[in-house]
Scaffold this active site. Structure first.
Site, PDB file in Angstrom:
ATOM      1  N   LYS A 173       1.451  -9.703  -0.494  1.00 54.31           N
ATOM      2  CA  LYS A 173       2.361 -10.147  -1.565  1.00 54.31           C
ATOM      3  C   LYS A 173       3.713  -9.458  -1.411  1.00 54.31           C
ATOM      4  CE  LYS A 173      -1.232 -11.096  -4.883  1.00 54.31           C
ATOM      5  NZ  LYS A 173      -2.153 -10.511  -5.852  1.00 54.31           N
ATOM      6  N   GLN A 226      -3.131  -6.572 -10.323  1.00 52.15           N
ATOM      7  CA  GLN A 226      -4.144  -7.032  -9.374  1.00 52.15           C
ATOM      8  C   GLN A 226      -5.545  -6.837  -9.938  1.00 52.15           C
ATOM      9  OE1 GLN A 226      -3.468  -8.545  -6.472  1.00 52.15           O
ATOM     10  NE2 GLN A 226      -5.599  -8.687  -5.803  1.00 52.15           N
ATOM     11  N   ASP A 236       0.955 -14.772 -12.996  1.00 59.83           N
ATOM     12  CA  ASP A 236      -0.403 -15.265 -12.722  1.00 59.83           C
ATOM     13  C   ASP A 236      -0.720 -16.484 -13.587  1.00 59.83           C
ATOM     14  OD1 ASP A 236      -2.027 -13.974 -10.794  1.00 59.83           O
ATOM     15  OD2 ASP A 236      -2.219 -12.189 -12.063  1.00 59.83           O
TER      16      ASP A 236
HETATM   17  N1  GUN Z   1      -7.209 -10.747  -7.324  1.00 59.86           N
HETATM   18  C1  GUN Z   1      -7.525 -11.739  -6.445  1.00 59.86           C
HETATM   19  N2  GUN Z   1      -6.748 -12.821  -6.652  1.00 59.86           N
HETATM   20  C2  GUN Z   1      -5.923 -12.525  -7.682  1.00 59.86           C
HETATM   21  C3  GUN Z   1      -4.896 -13.237  -8.351  1.00 59.86           C
HETATM   22  O1  GUN Z   1      -4.582 -14.398  -8.045  1.00 59.86           O
HETATM   23  N3  GUN Z   1      -4.265 -12.580  -9.367  1.00 59.86           N
HETATM   24  C4  GUN Z   1      -4.600 -11.300  -9.722  1.00 59.86           C
HETATM   25  N4  GUN Z   1      -3.931 -10.740 -10.742  1.00 59.86           N
HETATM   26  N5  GUN Z   1      -5.554 -10.610  -9.118  1.00 59.86           N
HETATM   27  C5  GUN Z   1      -6.197 -11.221  -8.107  1.00 59.86           C
END
Ligand code: GUN
Length: 318
Positions: free
Chosen positions: A79, A123, A146
């Site tokens: 990311k 996350q 998100d």
């Molecule tokens: N952990 C795995 N995929 C995601 C996601 O799309 N968003 C978040 N916040 N955590 C994750």
């Protein structure tokens, strides 16, 4: 608009016999998620550059990682790299696993108030002692890239401008890369999670699809899926959707990423769809890996740009 990033189209058109290996018989166009995601990122990069020169600011995405989960560390690294690649600021907060819920909430509060931060992502998974729902609900809905906050969920369902969850957004972009106008299609989503199945239903309704959500209690799920022009598999079970469930010519979007042991002790990634069987019948299908997966981060960046534009009361071009 995003058209036509298809991979190979097999030259083999014969119907497979029962004994033949259907992998060499794929009729379906292979939807190249990596290529579509690269195009989405290029589009965002151009818009970020335009925003900088016209409005003098750079969008910023804050990612909060608590603990040492190896998969989460990889996601967060990717990311950060892709955020910088499109010209946005990436701010990472890496906290030890034992960080208290109160300290995480205090960090979220400070990020909510920081004008240099346009998007916030905490996350998941969070350590067990932390109430993840409480933390996610503490994020300012305008910075909730998100799209998990109840305010964004509600806005999405009533058709207001909302930050929508990234994986369903990416899946719809992939379906539209095959067929720009999804209006009137029978879409069957398999799986009713809050993160994928339900928001996917809202997004496909917005595209004027007729939407069915099938799930573990659905009766005769095979016949429900056989009615679908667009199949979205998000059930989390490797190869759950069989080839003979697919209507000839359907578009198949496979959201599943399942790690499956193969002989020799190695693991292989498998989708929720029995790929070779389905590819022989569908008109287009996403592979796993290389389909929906690469779209998630691209759509996170799209949401960050959208959040920045909303916060600055600019027209949304993301
Ligand atoms: N952990 C795995 N995929 C995601 C996601 O799309 N968003 C978040 N916040 N955590 C994750």
């Amino acid at each position: 608009m995003i058209f036509g990033w298809f991979g190979r189209k097999s030259a083999h058109k014969e119907k497979p016999t029962a004994k033949e290996d259907t992998s060499s018989m794929a009729n379906a166009r292979i939807i190249d998620g990596k290529a579509v995601a690269a195009q989405v990122r290029a589009d965002i990069a151009a818009k970020v550059a335009a925003l900088k020169s016209a409005n003098g600011f750079t969008p910023g995405l804050a990612v909060v990682l608590v603990g040492e989960d190896p998969a989460s560390k990889v996601y967060v690294r990717n990311k950060g790299a892709q955020t910088k690649e499109v010209g946005m600021n990436s701010i990472e907060h890496k906290l030890p696993a034992e960080t208290s819920e109160a300290d995480i909430l205090a960090l979220v509060d400070s990020l909510n108030k920081d004008p240099a931060i346009n998007g916030i992502l905490v996350q998941l998974p969070l350590p067990k002692h932390v109430d993840a729902e409480k933390v996610l609900n503490a994020i300012d809905p305008g910075k909730d890239v998100d799209g998990f906050h109840p305010v964004n969920v509600g806005r999405l369902w009533i058709g207001e401008a909302a930050l929508a969850p990234c994986t369903p957004t990416g899946s719809v972009i992939l379906a539209k890369s095959v067929q720009e106008n999804l209006s009137g299609m029978n879409a069957v989503i398999i799986g009713r999670s809050n993160i994928v199945g339900k928001p996917m239903a809202a997004l496909l309704l917005r595209e004027n699809c007729t939407v069915t959500i099938a799930h573990s209690r659905t009766k005769d799920i095979a016949s429900v899926v056989r009615g679908a022009d667009l199949v979205i598999a998000a059930v989390g079970i490797a190869e759950f959707v069989k080839g003979d469930w697919i209507k000839p010519g359907a578009i198949v979007i496979d959201v599943g990423i399942n790690r499956v042991e193969v002989p020799g002790g190695k693991a292989k990634l498998k989708g929720d769809v029995a790929y070779d069987e389905a590819a022989a019948i569908a008109s287009a299908i996403t592979p796993v890996p290389g389909g929906v997966g690469p779209m998630t981060i691209a759509c996170l960046l799209k949401n960050t740009l959208q959040a920045a534009q909303m916060q600055h009361r600019l027209a949304i071009t993301a």
